[in-house]
Write a protein that holds these residues in place. Structure first.
Motif, PDB file in Angstrom:
ATOM      1  N   TRP A 181     143.893 104.549  29.499  1.00  0.00           N
ATOM      2  CA  TRP A 181     144.630 103.637  28.618  1.00  0.00           C
ATOM      3  C   TRP A 181     145.371 102.553  29.397  1.00  0.00           C
ATOM      4  O   TRP A 181     146.214 101.864  28.828  1.00  0.00           O
ATOM      5  CB  TRP A 181     145.640 104.435  27.777  1.00  0.00           C
ATOM      6  CG  TRP A 181     145.029 105.613  27.102  1.00  0.00           C
ATOM      7  CD1 TRP A 181     145.270 106.925  27.358  1.00  0.00           C
ATOM      8  CD2 TRP A 181     144.059 105.586  26.057  1.00  0.00           C
ATOM      9  NE1 TRP A 181     144.527 107.726  26.560  1.00  0.00           N
ATOM     10  CE2 TRP A 181     143.755 106.932  25.726  1.00  0.00           C
ATOM     11  CE3 TRP A 181     143.396 104.569  25.368  1.00  0.00           C
ATOM     12  CZ2 TRP A 181     142.844 107.263  24.746  1.00  0.00           C
ATOM     13  CZ3 TRP A 181     142.479 104.914  24.388  1.00  0.00           C
ATOM     14  CH2 TRP A 181     142.210 106.243  24.092  1.00  0.00           C
ATOM     15  N   ARG A 182     145.059 102.402  30.650  1.00  0.00           N
ATOM     16  CA  ARG A 182     145.791 101.437  31.469  1.00  0.00           C
ATOM     17  C   ARG A 182     145.502 100.000  31.019  1.00  0.00           C
ATOM     18  O   ARG A 182     146.351  99.128  31.113  1.00  0.00           O
ATOM     19  CB  ARG A 182     145.428 101.626  32.937  1.00  0.00           C
ATOM     20  CG  ARG A 182     146.264 100.823  33.901  1.00  0.00           C
ATOM     21  CD  ARG A 182     145.972 101.254  35.327  1.00  0.00           C
ATOM     22  NE  ARG A 182     146.308 102.670  35.521  1.00  0.00           N
ATOM     23  CZ  ARG A 182     145.993 103.359  36.612  1.00  0.00           C
ATOM     24  NH1 ARG A 182     145.302 102.777  37.600  1.00  0.00           N
ATOM     25  NH2 ARG A 182     146.354 104.627  36.727  1.00  0.00           N
ATOM     26  N   ARG A 183     144.280  99.769  30.528  1.00  0.00           N
ATOM     27  CA  ARG A 183     143.931  98.414  30.131  1.00  0.00           C
ATOM     28  C   ARG A 183     144.485  98.036  28.754  1.00  0.00           C
ATOM     29  O   ARG A 183     144.501  96.860  28.403  1.00  0.00           O
ATOM     30  CB  ARG A 183     142.410  98.265  30.114  1.00  0.00           C
ATOM     31  CG  ARG A 183     141.756  98.431  31.497  1.00  0.00           C
ATOM     32  CD  ARG A 183     140.262  98.229  31.402  1.00  0.00           C
ATOM     33  NE  ARG A 183     139.626  98.362  32.719  1.00  0.00           N
ATOM     34  CZ  ARG A 183     138.319  98.227  32.934  1.00  0.00           C
ATOM     35  NH1 ARG A 183     137.496  97.945  31.912  1.00  0.00           N
ATOM     36  NH2 ARG A 183     137.826  98.369  34.139  1.00  0.00           N
ATOM     37  N   LEU A 184     144.878  99.018  27.986  1.00  0.00           N
ATOM     38  CA  LEU A 184     145.449  98.719  26.673  1.00  0.00           C
ATOM     39  C   LEU A 184     146.867  98.183  26.809  1.00  0.00           C
ATOM     40  O   LEU A 184     147.618  98.571  27.716  1.00  0.00           O
ATOM     41  CB  LEU A 184     145.477  99.975  25.793  1.00  0.00           C
ATOM     42  CG  LEU A 184     144.143 100.442  25.205  1.00  0.00           C
ATOM     43  CD1 LEU A 184     144.377 101.691  24.374  1.00  0.00           C
ATOM     44  CD2 LEU A 184     143.515  99.352  24.359  1.00  0.00           C
ATOM     45  N   GLY A 185     147.236  97.305  25.897  1.00  0.00           N
ATOM     46  CA  GLY A 185     148.611  96.824  25.888  1.00  0.00           C
ATOM     47  C   GLY A 185     149.560  97.893  25.381  1.00  0.00           C
ATOM     48  O   GLY A 185     149.182  98.798  24.623  1.00  0.00           O
ATOM     49  N   THR A 186     150.790  97.793  25.817  1.00  0.00           N
ATOM     50  CA  THR A 186     151.784  98.788  25.386  1.00  0.00           C
ATOM     51  C   THR A 186     152.053  98.718  23.889  1.00  0.00           C
ATOM     52  O   THR A 186     152.475  99.710  23.289  1.00  0.00           O
ATOM     53  CB  THR A 186     153.095  98.577  26.159  1.00  0.00           C
ATOM     54  OG1 THR A 186     153.548  97.225  25.969  1.00  0.00           O
ATOM     55  CG2 THR A 186     152.891  98.839  27.643  1.00  0.00           C
ATOM     56  N   ASP A 187     151.795  97.541  23.279  1.00  0.00           N
ATOM     57  CA  ASP A 187     152.038  97.423  21.834  1.00  0.00           C
ATOM     58  C   ASP A 187     151.150  98.383  21.051  1.00  0.00           C
ATOM     59  O   ASP A 187     151.597  98.997  20.069  1.00  0.00           O
ATOM     60  CB  ASP A 187     151.788  95.991  21.370  1.00  0.00           C
ATOM     61  CG  ASP A 187     152.820  95.022  21.927  1.00  0.00           C
ATOM     62  OD1 ASP A 187     153.887  95.507  22.371  1.00  0.00           O
ATOM     63  OD2 ASP A 187     152.578  93.803  21.910  1.00  0.00           O
ATOM     64  N   LEU A 188     149.895  98.526  21.471  1.00  0.00           N
ATOM     65  CA  LEU A 188     148.992  99.436  20.773  1.00  0.00           C
ATOM     66  C   LEU A 188     149.416 100.889  20.955  1.00  0.00           C
ATOM     67  O   LEU A 188     149.332 101.698  20.021  1.00  0.00           O
ATOM     68  CB  LEU A 188     147.569  99.239  21.280  1.00  0.00           C
ATOM     69  CG  LEU A 188     146.913  97.885  20.978  1.00  0.00           C
ATOM     70  CD1 LEU A 188     145.519  97.829  21.586  1.00  0.00           C
ATOM     71  CD2 LEU A 188     146.858  97.652  19.480  1.00  0.00           C
ATOM     72  N   ILE A 189     149.897 101.230  22.132  1.00  0.00           N
ATOM     73  CA  ILE A 189     150.341 102.606  22.368  1.00  0.00           C
ATOM     74  C   ILE A 189     151.602 102.904  21.568  1.00  0.00           C
ATOM     75  O   ILE A 189     151.747 103.985  20.986  1.00  0.00           O
ATOM     76  CB  ILE A 189     150.576 102.837  23.876  1.00  0.00           C
ATOM     77  CG1 ILE A 189     149.295 102.553  24.665  1.00  0.00           C
ATOM     78  CG2 ILE A 189     151.045 104.262  24.137  1.00  0.00           C
ATOM     79  CD1 ILE A 189     149.446 102.715  26.159  1.00  0.00           C
ATOM     80  N   VAL A 190     152.520 101.937  21.539  1.00  0.00           N
ATOM     81  CA  VAL A 190     153.743 102.125  20.739  1.00  0.00           C
ATOM     82  C   VAL A 190     153.388 102.294  19.273  1.00  0.00           C
ATOM     83  O   VAL A 190     153.962 103.135  18.558  1.00  0.00           O
ATOM     84  CB  VAL A 190     154.693 100.930  20.946  1.00  0.00           C
ATOM     85  CG1 VAL A 190     155.838 100.982  19.949  1.00  0.00           C
ATOM     86  CG2 VAL A 190     155.238 100.922  22.367  1.00  0.00           C
ATOM     87  N   SER A 191     152.442 101.484  18.773  1.00  0.00           N
ATOM     88  CA  SER A 191     152.026 101.606  17.380  1.00  0.00           C
ATOM     89  C   SER A 191     151.428 102.968  17.099  1.00  0.00           C
ATOM     90  O   SER A 191     151.694 103.580  16.050  1.00  0.00           O
ATOM     91  CB  SER A 191     151.012 100.502  17.056  1.00  0.00           C
ATOM     92  OG  SER A 191     150.573 100.609  15.723  1.00  0.00           O
ATOM     93  N   ALA A 192     150.620 103.496  18.023  1.00  0.00           N
ATOM     94  CA  ALA A 192     150.031 104.819  17.835  1.00  0.00           C
ATOM     95  C   ALA A 192     151.100 105.908  17.834  1.00  0.00           C
ATOM     96  O   ALA A 192     151.025 106.872  17.061  1.00  0.00           O
ATOM     97  CB  ALA A 192     148.999 105.087  18.931  1.00  0.00           C
ATOM     98  N   CYS A 193     152.128 105.756  18.683  1.00  0.00           N
ATOM     99  CA  CYS A 193     153.226 106.737  18.714  1.00  0.00           C
ATOM    100  C   CYS A 193     154.018 106.717  17.413  1.00  0.00           C
ATOM    101  O   CYS A 193     154.387 107.771  16.870  1.00  0.00           O
ATOM    102  CB  CYS A 193     154.136 106.465  19.906  1.00  0.00           C
ATOM    103  SG  CYS A 193     153.369 106.739  21.514  1.00  0.00           S
TER     104      CYS A 193
END
Length: 350
Positions: A181-193
């Motif tokens: 998931w390093r290439r994904l932006g943090t916005d997408l990870i925050v949204s998933a959380c």
């Protein structure tokens, strides 16, 4: 001068008994009754009876009864004055509030006028959509529920609480350091959380006694919808070329409900077709189902379908292709035209 003989009856004046000054209203009334009784016993012409001397009073000239009455009047007057002063204060406050509200309305009217004249100051910001990535959502769930993770969401607090924000930061930092998931932006990870927090919160609420029935209804609805989805995919796999055109645009809303139940001692799935489905589509679904059940691999993995009971009372979908609806719906149950989606062909695939 002619002197009249003495008349003992005329010259005799009844003796008025001595009367003490009345001490209260009752004594005063009693004294007046005694005077009237004496006068009524007199014979002959009227007799001037001198009024009794005024009762004893305090130094200011008021009788005790009058002083009590005067004190009561003064007390009422003071209460009225205080009440009037309080009402005047409240009236002043209301006047100030009304003036402030009027000024606010004028300001809002001016702003609306300016917006109508010049338009909005800039483009309306687009609402961020949640990331539709099942693999990322599964990674968030596994990381949150892992035994080594000591920071988990508290469903009793909001997502913006200090504790839950710390949990989100921990999950984002951990996933961002993962090579996958390093290439994904943090916005997408925050949204998933945040999406997973909503799931935790919803499950917690449905677990409460007062909302337990809602959780049961939700689970039953989700299970039925998933079965309709699997049924749609299975029937599409046995279509023949002549049936593809009629089947075009079909959705899971046109599939029958399959509910757990028993009929005549046999356990299985009670089939309840939608009441708004056309007879032509029902006949096609029956032919497709016959083809599916002809394969032993299909029947061995699924429960027996029981055709009993009334049709499903589900409401028809609000968005449906206008041309396809003529084939899939009963004429009297067609969705209103206002519900037809402008780009329905782009949303429904065969």
């Amino acid at each position: 001068m002619l002197l009249l003989p003495d008349d003992p009856e005329r010259d005799s004046i009844p003796q008025i008994p001595d009367m003490d000054p009345p001490s209260d209203a009752k004594d005063k009334a009693h004294s007046e009754i005694r005077i009237s009784n004496v006068v009524s016993t007199m014979n002959g012409g009227p007799l001037n009876v001198t009024s009794p001397s005024p009762p004893l009073s305090d130094g200011d000239g008021l009788a005790p009864t009058d002083r009590i009455l005067m004190d009561a009047i003064n007390g009422v007057s003071r209460q009225i004055t205080a009440l009037q002063r309080e009402m005047n204060q409240k009236l002043d406050e209301l006047t100030q509030t009304a003036a402030a509200s009027q000024a606010l309305l004028v300001s809002m009217d001016e702003r609306l006028t300016a917006l109508e004249r010049y338009g909005p100051s800039g483009p309306e910001p687009k609402r961020k959509r949640r990331a539709q990535c099942p693999k990322l959502a599964e990674s968030v769930r596994r990381l949150h529920n892992s035994k080594t993770n000591c920071k988990r969401y508290d469903p009793e607090e909001s997502i913006s609480s200090r504790h839950n924000e710390a949990v989100t930061t921990h999950l984002v930092d951990t996933l961002a350091g993962n090579p996958d998931w390093r290439r994904l932006g943090t916005d997408l990870i925050v949204s998933a959380c945040k999406t997973y927090y909503a799931t935790v919160r919803r499950n917690f609420c449905y677990g409460q006694p007062e909302f337990e029935h809602l959780g049961t209804v939700r689970k039953s609805s989700a299970r039925t919808r998933q079965r309709r989805k699997r049924l749609l995919v299975a029937r599409q796999s046995v279509l023949v070329p002549d049936e593809v055109e009629f089947w075009s645009g079909i959705t899971i809303d046109m599939m029958s409900d399959e509910e757990d139940g028993t009929s005549e001692g046999v356990f299985g799935w009670i089939v309840r077709p939608p009441s708004f489905r056309s007879q032509e589509l029902s006949d096609l679904c029956a032919r497709l189902q016959t083809r599916l059940e002809a394969d032993p691999k299909y029947t061995v993995m699924r429960h027996r379908r029981l055709y009993t009971g009334a049709d499903s009372d589900r409401l028809p979908p609000k968005s449906y292709n206008h041309e396809n609806a003529k084939n899939h719906f009963k004429p009297e149950r067609l969705p209103p035209k206002s519900y037809y989606h402008e780009n329905a062909n782009n949303h429904f695939k065969p």
